[in-house]
Scaffold this motif. Structure first.
Motif, PDB file in Angstrom:
ATOM      1  N   LEU A  24       6.909  40.298  56.576  1.00  0.00           N
ATOM      2  CA  LEU A  24       6.257  39.506  57.619  1.00  0.00           C
ATOM      3  C   LEU A  24       4.825  39.138  57.231  1.00  0.00           C
ATOM      4  O   LEU A  24       4.379  38.016  57.471  1.00  0.00           O
ATOM      5  CB  LEU A  24       6.248  40.271  58.943  1.00  0.00           C
ATOM      6  N   LEU A  25       4.111  40.073  56.645  1.00  0.00           N
ATOM      7  CA  LEU A  25       2.737  39.779  56.241  1.00  0.00           C
ATOM      8  C   LEU A  25       2.683  38.715  55.154  1.00  0.00           C
ATOM      9  O   LEU A  25       1.765  37.897  55.123  1.00  0.00           O
ATOM     10  CB  LEU A  25       2.033  41.053  55.783  1.00  0.00           C
ATOM     11  N   PRO A  61       9.880  41.371  66.377  1.00  0.00           N
ATOM     12  CA  PRO A  61       9.440  42.765  66.472  1.00  0.00           C
ATOM     13  C   PRO A  61      10.001  43.591  65.311  1.00  0.00           C
ATOM     14  O   PRO A  61      11.090  43.315  64.813  1.00  0.00           O
ATOM     15  CB  PRO A  61      10.013  43.241  67.804  1.00  0.00           C
ATOM     16  N   VAL A  62       9.226  44.583  64.884  1.00  0.00           N
ATOM     17  CA  VAL A  62       9.663  45.504  63.838  1.00  0.00           C
ATOM     18  C   VAL A  62       9.749  46.871  64.495  1.00  0.00           C
ATOM     19  O   VAL A  62       8.721  47.433  64.891  1.00  0.00           O
ATOM     20  CB  VAL A  62       8.683  45.536  62.641  1.00  0.00           C
ATOM     21  N   PRO A  63      10.955  47.419  64.643  1.00  0.00           N
ATOM     22  CA  PRO A  63      11.096  48.716  65.296  1.00  0.00           C
ATOM     23  C   PRO A  63      10.207  49.781  64.636  1.00  0.00           C
ATOM     24  O   PRO A  63      10.160  49.895  63.413  1.00  0.00           O
ATOM     25  CB  PRO A  63      12.582  49.060  65.120  1.00  0.00           C
ATOM     26  N   TRP A 128      -2.254  45.338  56.591  1.00  0.00           N
ATOM     27  CA  TRP A 128      -2.806  44.112  57.147  1.00  0.00           C
ATOM     28  C   TRP A 128      -2.869  43.016  56.112  1.00  0.00           C
ATOM     29  O   TRP A 128      -2.762  43.256  54.928  1.00  0.00           O
ATOM     30  CB  TRP A 128      -4.197  44.339  57.742  1.00  0.00           C
ATOM     31  N   ARG A 129      -3.085  41.818  56.630  1.00  0.00           N
ATOM     32  CA  ARG A 129      -3.329  40.662  55.785  1.00  0.00           C
ATOM     33  C   ARG A 129      -4.373  39.801  56.480  1.00  0.00           C
ATOM     34  O   ARG A 129      -4.271  39.531  57.678  1.00  0.00           O
ATOM     35  CB  ARG A 129      -2.063  39.846  55.584  1.00  0.00           C
ATOM     36  N   THR A 130      -5.373  39.388  55.736  1.00  0.00           N
ATOM     37  CA  THR A 130      -6.395  38.474  56.237  1.00  0.00           C
ATOM     38  C   THR A 130      -6.224  37.165  55.495  1.00  0.00           C
ATOM     39  O   THR A 130      -6.135  37.158  54.269  1.00  0.00           O
ATOM     40  CB  THR A 130      -7.809  39.061  56.017  1.00  0.00           C
ATOM     41  N   LEU A 131      -6.142  36.067  56.246  1.00  0.00           N
ATOM     42  CA  LEU A 131      -5.908  34.767  55.640  1.00  0.00           C
ATOM     43  C   LEU A 131      -6.711  33.697  56.358  1.00  0.00           C
ATOM     44  O   LEU A 131      -7.226  33.928  57.452  1.00  0.00           O
ATOM     45  CB  LEU A 131      -4.420  34.419  55.650  1.00  0.00           C
ATOM     46  N   VAL A 141      -8.081  34.734  60.007  1.00  0.00           N
ATOM     47  CA  VAL A 141      -7.149  35.499  60.833  1.00  0.00           C
ATOM     48  C   VAL A 141      -6.774  36.791  60.108  1.00  0.00           C
ATOM     49  O   VAL A 141      -6.530  36.779  58.908  1.00  0.00           O
ATOM     50  CB  VAL A 141      -5.853  34.693  61.085  1.00  0.00           C
ATOM     51  N   THR A 142      -6.701  37.878  60.854  1.00  0.00           N
ATOM     52  CA  THR A 142      -6.120  39.112  60.335  1.00  0.00           C
ATOM     53  C   THR A 142      -4.930  39.472  61.207  1.00  0.00           C
ATOM     54  O   THR A 142      -5.018  39.420  62.441  1.00  0.00           O
ATOM     55  CB  THR A 142      -7.128  40.275  60.315  1.00  0.00           C
ATOM     56  N   VAL A 143      -3.825  39.807  60.552  1.00  0.00           N
ATOM     57  CA  VAL A 143      -2.629  40.339  61.204  1.00  0.00           C
ATOM     58  C   VAL A 143      -2.485  41.761  60.675  1.00  0.00           C
ATOM     59  O   VAL A 143      -2.516  41.973  59.462  1.00  0.00           O
ATOM     60  CB  VAL A 143      -1.373  39.523  60.847  1.00  0.00           C
ATOM     61  N   ALA A 144      -2.360  42.730  61.566  1.00  0.00           N
ATOM     62  CA  ALA A 144      -2.277  44.127  61.143  1.00  0.00           C
ATOM     63  C   ALA A 144      -1.140  44.838  61.866  1.00  0.00           C
ATOM     64  O   ALA A 144      -0.847  44.535  63.024  1.00  0.00           O
ATOM     65  CB  ALA A 144      -3.598  44.845  61.417  1.00  0.00           C
ATOM     66  N   PHE A 145      -0.526  45.766  61.154  1.00  0.00           N
ATOM     67  CA  PHE A 145       0.554  46.581  61.705  1.00  0.00           C
ATOM     68  C   PHE A 145       0.193  48.054  61.569  1.00  0.00           C
ATOM     69  O   PHE A 145      -0.447  48.456  60.595  1.00  0.00           O
ATOM     70  CB  PHE A 145       1.861  46.355  60.929  1.00  0.00           C
TER      71      PHE A 145
END
Length: 196
Positions: A24-25, A61-63, A128-131, A141-145
């Protein structure tokens, strides 16, 4: 050891859990949309921008994982007090990452940066990934899990319980302990790579 910006090679038992998140990242830009707040109500999570728009995460969603997003305008001026404290180099990339990690830790961002600055403390568990989203959005944007914490009953079990007991399992270091925010090492994925 790979640089922090490269995904570390997880052990075989952890690889199965990490692969949906890393996948996903890798394509995070496909799951992000900028819209008015009313139009982004269906987002899994969202970040409010200073111009009234919202950036929403629409990934599946990721369980066993929680997700957070944060975004700032690329052209936004760094507030002078924060610039004095943290500098301006890559400020918004560091800031959005910090916002996400504070959200996942359920800590106010001001408390986080008083404790850790804009750095990631050792021994935490986030991916995480920042892009950069170019074009009309023009956002950092940062997306983090983060692995979801074990249920309350499992967290109260002694850490010597056998692997396979609820809330327990092998950690990336090979020991058995309660899974939670401090049980997994930090890994950054593709930090701050522009996306179209």
């Amino acid at each position: 050891m790979p640089p922090r910006s490269d995904p570390a090679r997880p052990r075989a038992h952890a690889a199965a859990q990490l692969s949906p998140v890393t996948a996903l990242l890798a394509v995070a830009h496909r799951h992000l949309r900028v819209a008015a707040p009313a139009e982004s109500a269906a987002a899994v999570t969202r970040s409010h921008l200073d111009d009234g728009r919202c950036l929403g995460w629409y990934g599946p969603p990721v369980p066993g994982w929680r997700v957070a997003v944060d975004a700032e305008r690329v052209t936004a001026e760094v507030p002078p007090a924060l610039a004095r404290r943290f500098g301006t180099t890559d400020f918004w990339a560091r800031w959005t990452r910090t916002e996400c990690l504070a959200k996942l830790a359920d800590v106010p961002v001001a408390t986080w940066w008083r404790r850790h600055g804009l750095a990631v403390p050792p021994g935490t568990c986030w991916l995480w990934r920042t892009l950069t989203l170019a074009g009309a959005a023009d956002l950092i944007v940062t997306v983090a899990f983060a692995a979801a914490p074990a249920p309350a009953a499992a967290r109260s079990l002694p850490t010597g319980s056998p692997a396979g007991a609820p809330g327990f399992g092998p950690s990336p270091t090979g020991s058995t302990r309660v899974r939670g925010l401090s049980s997994w090492p930090v890994r950054a994925i593709n930090r701050h790579r522009p996306e179209a």
